[in-house]
Design a protein around this motif. Structure first.
Motif, PDB file in Angstrom:
ATOM      1  N   MET A   1     -30.899  22.208  -6.995  1.00 48.25           N
ATOM      2  CA  MET A   1     -30.770  23.356  -6.102  1.00 48.25           C
ATOM      3  C   MET A   1     -29.318  23.488  -5.649  1.00 48.25           C
ATOM      4  O   MET A   1     -28.690  22.500  -5.287  1.00 48.25           O
ATOM      5  N   SER A   2     -28.759  24.703  -5.671  1.00 49.18           N
ATOM      6  CA  SER A   2     -27.379  24.900  -5.277  1.00 49.18           C
ATOM      7  C   SER A   2     -27.220  24.772  -3.774  1.00 49.18           C
ATOM      8  O   SER A   2     -28.117  25.077  -2.996  1.00 49.18           O
ATOM      9  N   GLU A   3     -26.038  24.302  -3.343  1.00 45.00           N
ATOM     10  CA  GLU A   3     -25.769  24.129  -1.932  1.00 45.00           C
ATOM     11  C   GLU A   3     -25.495  25.479  -1.281  1.00 45.00           C
ATOM     12  O   GLU A   3     -25.038  26.421  -1.917  1.00 45.00           O
ATOM     13  N   LYS A   4     -25.773  25.552   0.013  1.00 45.34           N
ATOM     14  CA  LYS A   4     -25.522  26.774   0.761  1.00 45.34           C
ATOM     15  C   LYS A   4     -24.023  27.031   0.858  1.00 45.34           C
ATOM     16  O   LYS A   4     -23.234  26.101   1.010  1.00 45.34           O
ATOM     17  N   ASN A 128     -11.887  44.601   5.755  1.00 45.56           N
ATOM     18  CA  ASN A 128     -13.338  44.727   5.725  1.00 45.56           C
ATOM     19  C   ASN A 128     -13.923  43.456   5.133  1.00 45.56           C
ATOM     20  O   ASN A 128     -13.474  42.975   4.106  1.00 45.56           O
ATOM     21  N   GLY A 129     -14.927  42.895   5.804  1.00 46.52           N
ATOM     22  CA  GLY A 129     -15.527  41.655   5.304  1.00 46.52           C
ATOM     23  C   GLY A 129     -14.667  40.445   5.574  1.00 46.52           C
ATOM     24  O   GLY A 129     -14.491  39.588   4.701  1.00 46.52           O
ATOM     25  N   LEU A 130     -14.108  40.366   6.787  1.00 44.11           N
ATOM     26  CA  LEU A 130     -13.209  39.257   7.138  1.00 44.11           C
ATOM     27  C   LEU A 130     -13.879  37.899   6.941  1.00 44.11           C
ATOM     28  O   LEU A 130     -13.264  36.960   6.436  1.00 44.11           O
ATOM     29  N   LYS A 131     -15.145  37.801   7.316  1.00 42.27           N
ATOM     30  CA  LYS A 131     -15.855  36.512   7.227  1.00 42.27           C
ATOM     31  C   LYS A 131     -15.910  36.021   5.786  1.00 42.27           C
ATOM     32  O   LYS A 131     -15.559  34.863   5.503  1.00 42.27           O
ATOM     33  N   ASP A 132     -16.340  36.869   4.846  1.00 41.28           N
ATOM     34  CA  ASP A 132     -16.440  36.453   3.444  1.00 41.28           C
ATOM     35  C   ASP A 132     -15.065  36.136   2.860  1.00 41.28           C
ATOM     36  O   ASP A 132     -14.913  35.184   2.082  1.00 41.28           O
ATOM     37  N   ILE A 133     -14.066  36.948   3.204  1.00 37.33           N
ATOM     38  CA  ILE A 133     -12.712  36.695   2.693  1.00 37.33           C
ATOM     39  C   ILE A 133     -12.207  35.359   3.210  1.00 37.33           C
ATOM     40  O   ILE A 133     -11.658  34.548   2.450  1.00 37.33           O
ATOM     41  N   PHE A 134     -12.397  35.098   4.508  1.00 41.57           N
ATOM     42  CA  PHE A 134     -11.913  33.842   5.088  1.00 41.57           C
ATOM     43  C   PHE A 134     -12.583  32.646   4.419  1.00 41.57           C
ATOM     44  O   PHE A 134     -11.911  31.674   4.028  1.00 41.57           O
ATOM     45  N   ASN A 135     -13.907  32.693   4.289  1.00 40.44           N
ATOM     46  CA  ASN A 135     -14.623  31.570   3.670  1.00 40.44           C
ATOM     47  C   ASN A 135     -14.185  31.355   2.225  1.00 40.44           C
ATOM     48  O   ASN A 135     -14.023  30.211   1.767  1.00 40.44           O
ATOM     49  N   VAL A 167     -17.706  31.303  -7.931  1.00 38.73           N
ATOM     50  CA  VAL A 167     -18.103  32.255  -8.979  1.00 38.73           C
ATOM     51  C   VAL A 167     -19.289  33.113  -8.555  1.00 38.73           C
ATOM     52  O   VAL A 167     -19.754  33.950  -9.337  1.00 38.73           O
ATOM     53  N   THR A 168     -19.774  32.953  -7.312  1.00 37.60           N
ATOM     54  CA  THR A 168     -20.862  33.799  -6.837  1.00 37.60           C
ATOM     55  C   THR A 168     -20.365  35.228  -6.659  1.00 37.60           C
ATOM     56  O   THR A 168     -19.166  35.487  -6.509  1.00 37.60           O
ATOM     57  N   CYS A 169     -21.302  36.143  -6.634  1.00 38.87           N
ATOM     58  CA  CYS A 169     -20.961  37.561  -6.572  1.00 38.87           C
ATOM     59  C   CYS A 169     -20.188  37.906  -5.306  1.00 38.87           C
ATOM     60  O   CYS A 169     -19.163  38.590  -5.349  1.00 38.87           O
ATOM     61  N   HIS A 170     -20.649  37.417  -4.147  1.00 41.79           N
ATOM     62  CA  HIS A 170     -19.962  37.827  -2.916  1.00 41.79           C
ATOM     63  C   HIS A 170     -18.620  37.144  -2.761  1.00 41.79           C
ATOM     64  O   HIS A 170     -17.708  37.693  -2.133  1.00 41.79           O
ATOM     65  N   ALA A 171     -18.423  35.949  -3.378  1.00 46.11           N
ATOM     66  CA  ALA A 171     -17.100  35.319  -3.355  1.00 46.11           C
ATOM     67  C   ALA A 171     -16.126  36.107  -4.223  1.00 46.11           C
ATOM     68  O   ALA A 171     -14.951  36.295  -3.857  1.00 46.11           O
ATOM     69  N   ARG A 172     -16.593  36.588  -5.371  1.00 46.50           N
ATOM     70  CA  ARG A 172     -15.730  37.408  -6.231  1.00 46.50           C
ATOM     71  C   ARG A 172     -15.392  38.738  -5.552  1.00 46.50           C
ATOM     72  O   ARG A 172     -14.264  39.226  -5.647  1.00 46.50           O
ATOM     73  N   GLN A 173     -16.364  39.329  -4.864  1.00 49.50           N
ATOM     74  CA  GLN A 173     -16.093  40.570  -4.144  1.00 49.50           C
ATOM     75  C   GLN A 173     -15.080  40.346  -3.028  1.00 49.50           C
ATOM     76  O   GLN A 173     -14.198  41.184  -2.792  1.00 49.50           O
ATOM     77  N   LEU A 218     -12.995  33.297 -15.769  1.00 45.81           N
ATOM     78  CA  LEU A 218     -12.442  34.637 -15.858  1.00 45.81           C
ATOM     79  C   LEU A 218     -12.586  35.324 -14.505  1.00 45.81           C
ATOM     80  O   LEU A 218     -13.648  35.292 -13.898  1.00 45.81           O
ATOM     81  N   PHE A 219     -11.509  35.929 -14.027  1.00 46.08           N
ATOM     82  CA  PHE A 219     -11.596  36.763 -12.834  1.00 46.08           C
ATOM     83  C   PHE A 219     -11.237  38.184 -13.230  1.00 46.08           C
ATOM     84  O   PHE A 219     -10.162  38.432 -13.790  1.00 46.08           O
ATOM     85  N   SER A 220     -12.140  39.108 -12.985  1.00 42.17           N
ATOM     86  CA  SER A 220     -11.867  40.500 -13.307  1.00 42.17           C
ATOM     87  C   SER A 220     -12.509  41.385 -12.247  1.00 42.17           C
ATOM     88  O   SER A 220     -13.468  40.995 -11.582  1.00 42.17           O
ATOM     89  N   TYR A 221     -11.940  42.565 -12.093  1.00 41.80           N
ATOM     90  CA  TYR A 221     -12.536  43.533 -11.184  1.00 41.80           C
ATOM     91  C   TYR A 221     -12.190  44.932 -11.670  1.00 41.80           C
ATOM     92  O   TYR A 221     -11.297  45.117 -12.517  1.00 41.80           O
TER      93      TYR A 221
END
Length: 502
Positions: A1-4, A128-135, A167-173, A218-221
């Motif tokens: 199981m993946s970690e939180k 926008n999305g300061l929390k996700d960007i910071f983490n 590599v999770t979706c919200h980390a890439r976003q 790979l990092f792409s957007y």
């Protein structure tokens, strides 16, 4: 199981005033070590420093049996509101965020062209999305620190854990949002810092014969705006799949030069909607296709340990497929004719040879020489259609007699040894197939053909989605270095683009 996914942002936001701490430091666990070392963790800590009101942050290895091992410590002092019960408000956290970003940018060894580019001043209203960007930023910093500083017993397990988070979706976003804040130059420096660390990790795993699988880093957007579709991508060369290579392998100096590079790509398309009397035309036209192979280490290190900065891969084929994902109301798709680059002249040597090797390999020259001039078109552009998918292909051809597709062939030994071969001194010749730094640029004035989808008027007002899938082949043939080694690598990517029909 993946970690939180670790929520460092919330932990820092809840840190009280330092005068109310009951201990000299507060700790947050980023990841655990492997089961062989159950009591070791990689932690982010906030601790008192000589200024009693301002904490410093460090990444450490904490173990029950040993004193803490400090891997990284912040240097910037923060302006903290000493009257607030929660000193880490959004403004302070944003300042801390950009100090972490600056730390990440220092990990590149090839940043001379970014020395005058400034990191944006902290402004929470811009983000926008300061929390996700910071983490995501703190996990990226932890990844880099882990690659270079963490002890072996902790490093591999923590790197895999951090990689899985990043590599999770919200980390890439979140990374994409950060790149838009930093701008293109700092984006390139960021990706070179990260991909240098990834390259070192991949090489270490191969040296240790690790059998654990890794996701291609790979990092792409992509984004759609102002009549433009843009796709950006970055990938370390060492992470690309090897399609074919020669035997024996290259020596250590050549391998160093080939490994420590990354592929950087930009694909830009202009699009417009034209409403006819009975149907709608969606027209997509090539604006700019750019690919470069950029070194990840500085020239001094490349000269000392490698075979020279000009021994590197070059693009040999680019394949793109553009497809509407929902094809209701579509009537037809049309493409323009295929075309070539302008013809270029090459001098061709014809010699009588004798050889014990298979055809097209080096033999013993036993007769005279004849020189002539011929015209070749090294790049060919092809368009085709499959269903409602438009296929765009740029293919590099060997400019020897009876030129062949470079990405599917190998050079003959004779051509490798001949200084007149087209791929020798390939970044300096007047009639070269690449830019001086080794990339390619296909612009709309040269490849301006368009793709046109005809759609029924029932699509009016609809926001439609297009998928762009691509494959890029990179090939190495010797430039100036004396070797018979050659190889071709491949990278695949997929992105989604949008267009409103109005």
């Amino acid at each position: 199981m993946s970690e939180k996914f670790p929520d460092v942002f919330t932990w820092i936001q809840n840190i009280p005033q330092i005068t109310k701490w009951n201990t000299t430091s507060l700790s947050f666990c980023i990841c655990h070590s492997a089961s062989d070392f159950p009591n070791s963790t990689l932690n982010l800590i906030a601790q008192r420093n000589p200024n009693p009101k301002i904490p410093t942050f460090s990444i450490i290895v904490q173990s029950n049996n040993h004193p803490p091992l400090y891997l990284w410590t912040s240097k910037q002092e923060l302006n903290i509101n000493s009257n607030s019960p929660n000193p880490f408000d959004e403004q302070t956290i944003t300042s801390l965020l950009f100090s972490f970003v600056e730390s990440i940018l220092t990990y590149t060894s090839n940043s001379s062209n970014c020395s005058t580019i400034k990191v944006p001043k902290p402004d929470p209203s811009m983000i926008n999305g300061l929390k996700d960007i910071f983490n995501t930023v703190i996990l990226t910093l932890s990844f880099l620190v882990c690659v270079y500083e963490a002890p072996l017993y902790l490093r591999e397990n923590c790197l895999i854990t951090l990689r899985n988070h990043l590599v999770t979706c919200h980390a890439r976003q979140a990374t994409t949002s950060l790149m838009k804040l930093l701008g293109s130059n700092l984006e390139e420096q960021w990706m070179r810092s990260v991909n240098l660390a990834i390259t070192n990790w991949i090489i270490e795993r191969k040296d240790n014969r690790s059998n654990k699988t890794t996701t291609t880093p790979l990092f792409s957007y992509a984004f759609s705006t102002y009549g433009l579709w843009k796709v950006q991508l970055y990938c370390p060369i060492e992470a690309m799949e090897v399609e074919r290579s020669s035997n024996p392998t290259a020596d250590s100096r050549l391998l160093f030069s080939l490994k420590f590079n990354q592929l950087e790509g930009v694909m830009q398309f202009n699009h417009k909607v034209v409403v006819r009397d009975k149907w709608i035309d969606v027209i997509v036209k090539i604006d700019n296709i750019r690919y470069d192979v950029i070194k990840l280490v500085n020239e001094r290190l490349m000269s000392r340990k490698g075979a020279g900065e000009h021994e590197k891969h070059f693009p040999s084929r680019i394949s793109l497929q553009i497809t509407p994902t929902l094809q209701t109301d579509f009537i037809s798709v049309s493409v323009s004719k295929s075309s070539n680059n302008p013809g270029r002249e090459f001098e061709v040597e014809r010699s009588i040879e004798g050889s014990f090797d298979p055809p097209n390999s080096l033999g013993l020259r036993v007769a005279g020489r004849e020189a002539s001039t011929m015209t070749m078109t090294p790049w060919k552009f092809e368009q085709s259609v499959l269903g409602y998918t438009a296929n765009l292909n740029w293919i590099l051809y060997d400019s020897s007699v009876g030129g062949r597709e470079v990405f599917t062939t190998k050079p003959s030994r004779f051509s490798i040894m001949s200084p007149r071969s087209w791929f020798k001194d390939r970044y300096a010749r007047a009639y070269r197939s690449f830019t001086r730094r080794g990339g390619v640029i296909f612009a709309g004035d040269e490849y301006g053909e368009s793709v046109v989808w005809k759609i029924g008027k029932g699509a009016m007002g609809r926001r439609m989605e297009w998928e762009i899938k691509g494959s890029i082949w990179l090939t190495y043939w010797p430039n100036k270095y004396k070797t018979f080694y050659h190889e071709t690598r491949r990278l695949d990517f997929t992105q989604l683009l949008h267009l409103t029909i109005d």
